[in-house]
Enzyme design. Structure first.
Site, PDB file in Angstrom:
ATOM      1  N   LYS A 100      -0.830  -9.516   8.950  1.00 57.57           N
ATOM      2  CA  LYS A 100      -1.201  -8.109   8.728  1.00 57.57           C
ATOM      3  C   LYS A 100      -2.351  -8.010   7.726  1.00 57.57           C
ATOM      4  CE  LYS A 100       0.416  -3.637   7.082  1.00 57.57           C
ATOM      5  NZ  LYS A 100       1.451  -2.836   6.445  1.00 57.57           N
TER       6      LYS A 100
ATOM      7  N   PHE B  98       6.231  -1.664   6.511  1.00 58.10           N
ATOM      8  CA  PHE B  98       6.813  -0.425   6.000  1.00 58.10           C
ATOM      9  C   PHE B  98       6.151   0.763   6.695  1.00 58.10           C
ATOM     10  CE2 PHE B  98       3.356   1.229   3.280  1.00 58.10           C
ATOM     11  CZ  PHE B  98       2.528   0.126   3.228  1.00 58.10           C
TER      12      PHE B  98
ATOM     13  N   ASN C  78       5.095   1.669  -4.754  1.00 67.96           N
ATOM     14  CA  ASN C  78       5.582   1.251  -3.437  1.00 67.96           C
ATOM     15  C   ASN C  78       5.651  -0.288  -3.429  1.00 67.96           C
ATOM     16  OD1 ASN C  78       5.602   0.294  -0.791  1.00 67.96           O
ATOM     17  ND2 ASN C  78       4.462   2.033   0.015  1.00 67.96           N
ATOM     18  N   PRO C  79       6.876  -0.858  -3.447  1.00 72.10           N
ATOM     19  CA  PRO C  79       6.998  -2.311  -3.609  1.00 72.10           C
ATOM     20  C   PRO C  79       6.323  -3.101  -2.489  1.00 72.10           C
ATOM     21  CG  PRO C  79       9.159  -1.281  -3.190  1.00 72.10           C
ATOM     22  CD  PRO C  79       8.163  -0.169  -3.319  1.00 72.10           C
TER      23      PRO C  79
ATOM     24  N   ASP D 169      -5.097   4.451  -1.900  1.00 73.55           N
ATOM     25  CA  ASP D 169      -4.506   5.596  -1.219  1.00 73.55           C
ATOM     26  C   ASP D 169      -4.754   5.369   0.254  1.00 73.55           C
ATOM     27  OD1 ASP D 169      -3.077   8.159  -1.726  1.00 73.55           O
ATOM     28  OD2 ASP D 169      -4.617   8.864  -0.354  1.00 73.55           O
ATOM     29  N   SER D 170      -3.710   5.480   1.022  1.00 74.67           N
ATOM     30  CA  SER D 170      -3.840   5.085   2.411  1.00 74.67           C
ATOM     31  C   SER D 170      -3.017   5.991   3.301  1.00 74.67           C
ATOM     32  CB  SER D 170      -3.382   3.632   2.577  1.00 74.67           C
ATOM     33  OG  SER D 170      -2.151   3.441   1.917  1.00 74.67           O
TER      34      SER D 170
ATOM     35  N   ARG E 126      -5.866  -2.198   4.497  1.00 76.06           N
ATOM     36  CA  ARG E 126      -5.794  -2.569   3.075  1.00 76.06           C
ATOM     37  C   ARG E 126      -6.438  -3.935   2.848  1.00 76.06           C
ATOM     38  NH1 ARG E 126      -0.994  -1.748   2.872  1.00 76.06           N
ATOM     39  NH2 ARG E 126      -1.247   0.478   2.674  1.00 76.06           N
TER      40      ARG E 126
HETATM   41  P1  IMP Z   1       0.218   6.578  -0.612  1.00 76.73           P
HETATM   42  O1  IMP Z   1       1.148   5.686  -1.363  1.00 76.73           O
HETATM   43  O2  IMP Z   1       0.117   7.957  -1.142  1.00 76.73           O
HETATM   44  O3  IMP Z   1      -1.126   5.924  -0.412  1.00 76.73           O
HETATM   45  O4  IMP Z   1       0.881   6.784   0.811  1.00 76.73           O
HETATM   46  C1  IMP Z   1       0.585   5.971   1.850  1.00 76.73           C
HETATM   47  C2  IMP Z   1       1.528   6.290   3.012  1.00 76.73           C
HETATM   48  O5  IMP Z   1       0.800   6.006   4.205  1.00 76.73           O
HETATM   49  C3  IMP Z   1       2.731   5.370   3.013  1.00 76.73           C
HETATM   50  O6  IMP Z   1       3.848   5.972   2.434  1.00 76.73           O
HETATM   51  C4  IMP Z   1       2.940   5.121   4.487  1.00 76.73           C
HETATM   52  O7  IMP Z   1       3.688   6.158   5.033  1.00 76.73           O
HETATM   53  C5  IMP Z   1       1.537   5.196   5.058  1.00 76.73           C
HETATM   54  N1  IMP Z   1       0.903   3.863   5.075  1.00 76.73           N
HETATM   55  C6  IMP Z   1      -0.135   3.436   4.324  1.00 76.73           C
HETATM   56  N2  IMP Z   1      -0.417   2.142   4.595  1.00 76.73           N
HETATM   57  C7  IMP Z   1       0.478   1.772   5.517  1.00 76.73           C
HETATM   58  C8  IMP Z   1       0.699   0.532   6.166  1.00 76.73           C
HETATM   59  O8  IMP Z   1       0.050  -0.502   5.939  1.00 76.73           O
HETATM   60  N3  IMP Z   1       1.700   0.549   7.065  1.00 76.73           N
HETATM   61  C9  IMP Z   1       2.452   1.631   7.352  1.00 76.73           C
HETATM   62  N4  IMP Z   1       2.307   2.789   6.756  1.00 76.73           N
HETATM   63  C10 IMP Z   1       1.312   2.864   5.826  1.00 76.73           C
END
Ligand code: IMP
Length: 205
Positions: free
Chosen positions: A173, A150, A9-10, A69-70, A179
Site C-alpha cells: 500500500k 483502515f 490515528n494509529p 490530512d487525507s 500518503r
Molecule cells: P484525517 O485524519 O482528518 O486526515 O481523516 C482522514 C480520513 O480519510 C480517515 O479517517 C479515513 O476515513 C480516510 N482515509 C484517509 N486515508 C485513508 C487510507 O489510506 N485508507 C482508507 N481511508 C483513508
C-alpha cells in the site's frame, strides 16, 4: 531530525512512521513529548487542514511537527466525502458504517471513479513550512473486500492490482498510496528546504 507526528490515528501513524524513519527522521508521537492537541479541522481543503494540525502541534511541542490530512474523493458524489471523510455520516459511526454509506450513495451508479488524496504539512518553529500532496486513483467496488488497512480501504479497488487497498500488505500500500506518494514528494521538498541557504523561506509544491 526529530519530528512530532501530529496524528492520533494509529494506522496512519504506522504508515507515516515507516516511511519517515526510512528518511532518517526520528519520529516521535505527541504523547512522547507530553502534547495532546485537539485541532478543529475547519479548513475547506486538505492542505488547509494539514497546516492547521501541523502548526498547532508544532506550537505546543516547540518541535517540527508533521501532519497529513487525507480523504476519499468520489466522482459521482461530487468529490465527497473529501475533507469530511473522517466525519462522513456524523459522529459515532464505525469505518464500516461510513464505507457502507459510500456504497449506498453509489447504488445503481456506473461511474465508480474515485481517488484518495493526502496533503502533508510540516511546520517548523519560527513559522516555515514544507508541504506536499499525493493522489492515488482507483474505483469504488460493489462490496467490501480485505481485512488490512483502515477507513475506506475495503471498498477502494485498484484495477491494475485487481485488489482493494485492504487486500494489500502495508508495504504494498505504501508503495502506491496517496500518503506514500505525498511522503516521497515531501522527502524531496524537505531535502531542498534543508539545503536552501538559510533554510528560512516558505516551500511548497
Ligand atoms: P484525517 O485524519 O482528518 O486526515 O481523516 C482522514 C480520513 O480519510 C480517515 O479517517 C479515513 O476515513 C480516510 N482515509 C484517509 N486515508 C485513508 C487510507 O489510506 N485508507 C482508507 N481511508 C483513508
Amino acid at each position: 531530525m526529530k519530528m512530532v507526528l501530529a496524528s492520533k490515528n494509529p494506522k496512519k501513524l504506522e504508515e507515516m512512521a515507516v516511511i519517515l524513519s526510512q528518511m532518517g527522521i526520528e519520529v516521535v508521537l505527541e504523547s512522547d513529548v507530553g502534547v495532546d492537541v485537539e485541532v478543529e479541522e475547519t479548513g475547506t481543503t486538505f492542505e488547509e487542514n494539514a497546516a492547521l494540525k501541523a502548526f498547532a502541534v508544532m506550537e505546543a511541542a516547540g518541535l517540527p511537527a508533521i501532519a497529513d490530512d487525507s480523504g476519499l474523493c468520489v466522482d459521482a458524489l461530487g468529490g465527497g466525502p473529501g475533507v469530511y471523510s473522517a466525519r462522513y455520516g456524523g459522529e459515532g459511526l464505525t469505518d464500516a458504517d461510513r464505507y457502507r454509506l459510500v456504497l449506498e450513495g453509489l447504488q445503481g451508479q456506473l461511474d465508480r471513479g474515485a481517488k484518495f488524496v493526502s496533503a502533508i504539512c510540516c511546520a517548523f518553529p519560527g513559522g516555515d513550512r514544507v508541504e506536499a500532496r499525493g493522489e492515488c486513483p482507483g474505483v469504488i467496488g460493489y462490496a467490501p473486500q480485505g481485512e488490512n488497512g483502515f477507513g475506506y480501504d475495503p471498498i477502494f479497488f485498484l484495477p491494475e492490482k485487481k485488489k482493494t487497498f485492504a487486500q494489500l500488505t502495508g508495504e504494498e500500500k505504501n508503495a502506491i498510496s496517496h500518503r506514500g506518494k505525498a511522503l516521497e514528494k515531501f522527502k524531496e521538498e524537505l531535502e531542498k528546504y534543508l539545503t536552501a541557504e538559510g533554510g528560512n523561506q516558505k516551500k511548497s509544491c
